[in-house]
Design an enzyme around this catalytic site. Structure first.
Site, mmCIF file in Angstrom:
data_model
loop_
_atom_site.group_PDB
_atom_site.id
_atom_site.type_symbol
_atom_site.label_atom_id
_atom_site.label_comp_id
_atom_site.label_asym_id
_atom_site.label_seq_id
_atom_site.Cartn_x
_atom_site.Cartn_y
_atom_site.Cartn_z
ATOM 1 N N TYR A 87 -3.024 12.018 -6.170
ATOM 2 C CA TYR A 87 -4.921 12.235 -6.858
ATOM 3 C C TYR A 87 -5.009 11.091 -7.734
ATOM 4 O O TYR A 87 -4.500 10.961 -8.724
ATOM 5 C CB TYR A 87 -4.845 13.558 -7.562
ATOM 6 C CG TYR A 87 -6.178 13.885 -8.001
ATOM 7 C CD1 TYR A 87 -7.235 13.376 -7.264
ATOM 8 C CD2 TYR A 87 -6.522 14.284 -9.312
ATOM 9 C CE1 TYR A 87 -8.612 13.715 -7.454
ATOM 10 C CE2 TYR A 87 -7.829 14.559 -9.642
ATOM 11 C CZ TYR A 87 -8.792 14.100 -8.818
ATOM 12 O OH TYR A 87 -10.120 14.461 -9.248
ATOM 13 N N ARG A 88 -6.041 10.319 -7.108
ATOM 14 C CA ARG A 88 -6.600 9.184 -8.041
ATOM 15 C C ARG A 88 -7.978 9.569 -8.375
ATOM 16 O O ARG A 88 -9.054 8.960 -7.371
ATOM 17 C CB ARG A 88 -6.463 8.013 -7.148
ATOM 18 C CG ARG A 88 -4.849 7.500 -6.907
ATOM 19 C CD ARG A 88 -4.308 7.056 -8.253
ATOM 20 N NE ARG A 88 -2.815 6.574 -7.894
ATOM 21 C CZ ARG A 88 -2.392 5.252 -7.181
ATOM 22 N NH1 ARG A 88 -3.315 4.651 -7.185
ATOM 23 N NH2 ARG A 88 -1.173 5.273 -7.004
ATOM 24 N N GLY A 126 0.668 -1.134 0.216
ATOM 25 C CA GLY A 126 -0.029 -0.005 -0.082
ATOM 26 C C GLY A 126 0.770 1.130 -0.050
ATOM 27 O O GLY A 126 2.085 1.292 0.369
ATOM 28 N N ASN A 161 4.150 1.061 2.234
ATOM 29 C CA ASN A 161 5.370 0.690 1.344
ATOM 30 C C ASN A 161 6.600 1.661 1.759
ATOM 31 O O ASN A 161 7.883 1.229 1.812
ATOM 32 C CB ASN A 161 5.417 1.005 -0.291
ATOM 33 C CG ASN A 161 4.351 -0.077 -0.874
ATOM 34 O OD1 ASN A 161 4.086 -1.259 -0.258
ATOM 35 N ND2 ASN A 161 3.827 0.240 -1.771
ATOM 36 N N ASP A 180 6.569 5.628 -3.937
ATOM 37 C CA ASP A 180 6.765 5.371 -2.208
ATOM 38 C C ASP A 180 8.312 5.384 -1.968
ATOM 39 O O ASP A 180 8.897 5.876 -0.974
ATOM 40 C CB ASP A 180 6.102 4.243 -1.852
ATOM 41 C CG ASP A 180 4.741 3.983 -2.578
ATOM 42 O OD1 ASP A 180 4.027 5.216 -2.373
ATOM 43 O OD2 ASP A 180 4.329 3.009 -3.038
ATOM 44 N N ASP A 196 -9.973 -4.210 -6.986
ATOM 45 C CA ASP A 196 -11.034 -4.914 -6.081
ATOM 46 C C ASP A 196 -11.184 -4.444 -4.811
ATOM 47 O O ASP A 196 -10.716 -5.491 -3.955
ATOM 48 C CB ASP A 196 -11.091 -6.411 -6.331
ATOM 49 C CG ASP A 196 -12.392 -7.089 -5.728
ATOM 50 O OD1 ASP A 196 -13.267 -6.579 -5.373
ATOM 51 O OD2 ASP A 196 -12.162 -8.341 -5.823
ATOM 52 N N TYR A 242 -5.590 -6.175 -5.479
ATOM 53 C CA TYR A 242 -5.547 -5.342 -6.827
ATOM 54 C C TYR A 242 -4.725 -6.499 -7.677
ATOM 55 O O TYR A 242 -3.913 -7.240 -6.872
ATOM 56 C CB TYR A 242 -4.860 -4.099 -6.777
ATOM 57 C CG TYR A 242 -3.592 -3.824 -6.516
ATOM 58 C CD1 TYR A 242 -2.613 -4.093 -7.702
ATOM 59 C CD2 TYR A 242 -2.926 -3.839 -5.261
ATOM 60 C CE1 TYR A 242 -1.331 -3.859 -7.579
ATOM 61 C CE2 TYR A 242 -1.412 -3.791 -5.019
ATOM 62 C CZ TYR A 242 -0.721 -3.671 -6.210
ATOM 63 O OH TYR A 242 0.544 -3.432 -6.180
#
Length: 337
Positions: free
Chosen positions: A169-170, A34, A38, A278, A106, A90
């Site tokens: 930003y996602r 994540g 990470n 990350d 998911d 994922y």
């Protein structure tokens, strides 16, 4: 260094072996990661005390995810395990040459998305910390996660702890009725260091580089720090993607009126680019504490990110000595005995 604490969701990653596509594979390789966790794991590899705070389902998958981070030296003792929800997943299909990598998420109804903000006593959780790091993915997951992030930042400010964020930003994650543009400014206002590109600054804060400027990153950083005076440093990587298997990256730093930029580093072949950002911020956190020169800290961060592209999985498994070896100009990858 005092302990670095990260906060966010950890997911299971499922990938076909080699460069197989999802429709053709009979097996999937399992790992966990994540954006926030990470960072903690990469820092632990560098000898920095690191802890992650998150919420996992109280089942075998949740414990497997937490144990994955423990094996890399991350303190997971402050995580919560709750009944009734799931671990987010994922699926990563690793591309090659002209075919890009693809991710299928998911993660709906995960245990983290259903966290209770009141379950976190942040003053207690952060009492031994010197640094808090979060990413823009975390407040995008749910209103509860956004509130918990705000509470963590407020506690860090009370305790005098450095706060960093990768705004990350996602657009497609913000599905719970609040817009990133309404939530993120208040969170970023409490940060000392942010990872932010010109595109994210435009999307999230409406900040555009001044017309006619020779350097859009400088213009954006000046405006960002004027709007959010707590921010002292803005960092980012610049990518020149040649193909799915070939990247060139450099690092950028705006430090209270000073601008630094590294050379581009050539990465070919790319083994796994997940976690490159990350690795950049974890490298900068390490470099900021261990080098007097901001330029050296940026160089360390950028090379750490470049090295991550050569390592399978979400986590950057490099030591400071390996990064410093490349900082000295040893970029040939010659066999070390």
């Amino acid at each position: 260094m005092k302990q670095v604490v990260t906060f966010g969701e950890v997911m299971m990653r499922l990938s076909p072996p080699l460069n197989y596509r999802l429709p053709q594979t009979a097996t999937l390789e399992v790992t966990y990661g994540g954006g926030d966790a990470n960072v903690a794991a990469a820092l632990a590899q560098m000898g920095v005390p690191a802890a992650h705070i998150g919420v996992f389902p109280a089942n075998e998958l949740g414990h497997a995810a937490a144990n994955h981070l423990r094996r890399y030296g991350v303190d997971m003792s402050r995580c919560l395990f709750t009944e009734g929800h799931r671990l987010g997943l994922y699926f990563l299909e690793v591309g090659a040459s002209l075919r890009p990598s693809r991710i299928v998420y998911d993660r709906a109804d995960s245990a983290f998305a259903h966290l209770d903000p009141a379950a976190f006593n942040w003053d207690e959780l952060l009492k031994d910390a010197g640094w808090l790091h979060w990413t823009g993915i975390t407040p995008a997951i749910s209103a509860a996660a956004a509130q918990a992030t705000a509470d963590a930042i407020a506690a860090a400010r009370r305790l005098g702890i450095t706060v960093s964020a990768d705004v990350n930003y996602r657009r497609n994650l913000w599905q719970y009725g609040q817009k990133a543009q309404d939530v993120m400014p208040d969170l970023v206002a409490g940060c000392d260091i942010v990872v932010c590109t010109e595109g994210d600054a435009d999307d999230l804060f409406g900040i555009k580089a001044a017309e006619g400027t020779d350097n859009g990153f400088i213009s954006m950083s000046q405006q960002l720090t004027e709007r959010f005076p707590q921010i002292k440093r803005v960092i980012a990587t610049r990518r020149q993607t040649q193909s799915a298997s070939h990247e060139r990256i450099c690092g950028l730093l705006w430090n209270q009126g000073e601008f630094f930029e590294t050379p581009f580093y050539d990465i070919s072949p790319v083994v796994d680019r997940i976690g490159g950002g990350d690795s950049f911020i974890s490298g900068f956190i390490y470099g900021d504490a261990h080098y007097e020169s901001r330029e050296q800290a940026l160089s360390f961060a950028t090379i750490a990110s470049a090295l991550k592209h050569t390592i399978h999985g979400d986590i950057n498994l490099v030591t400071p000595a390996e990064v410093e070896h490349l900082m000295q100009g040893n970029l040939t990858g010659r066999l070390l005995r």
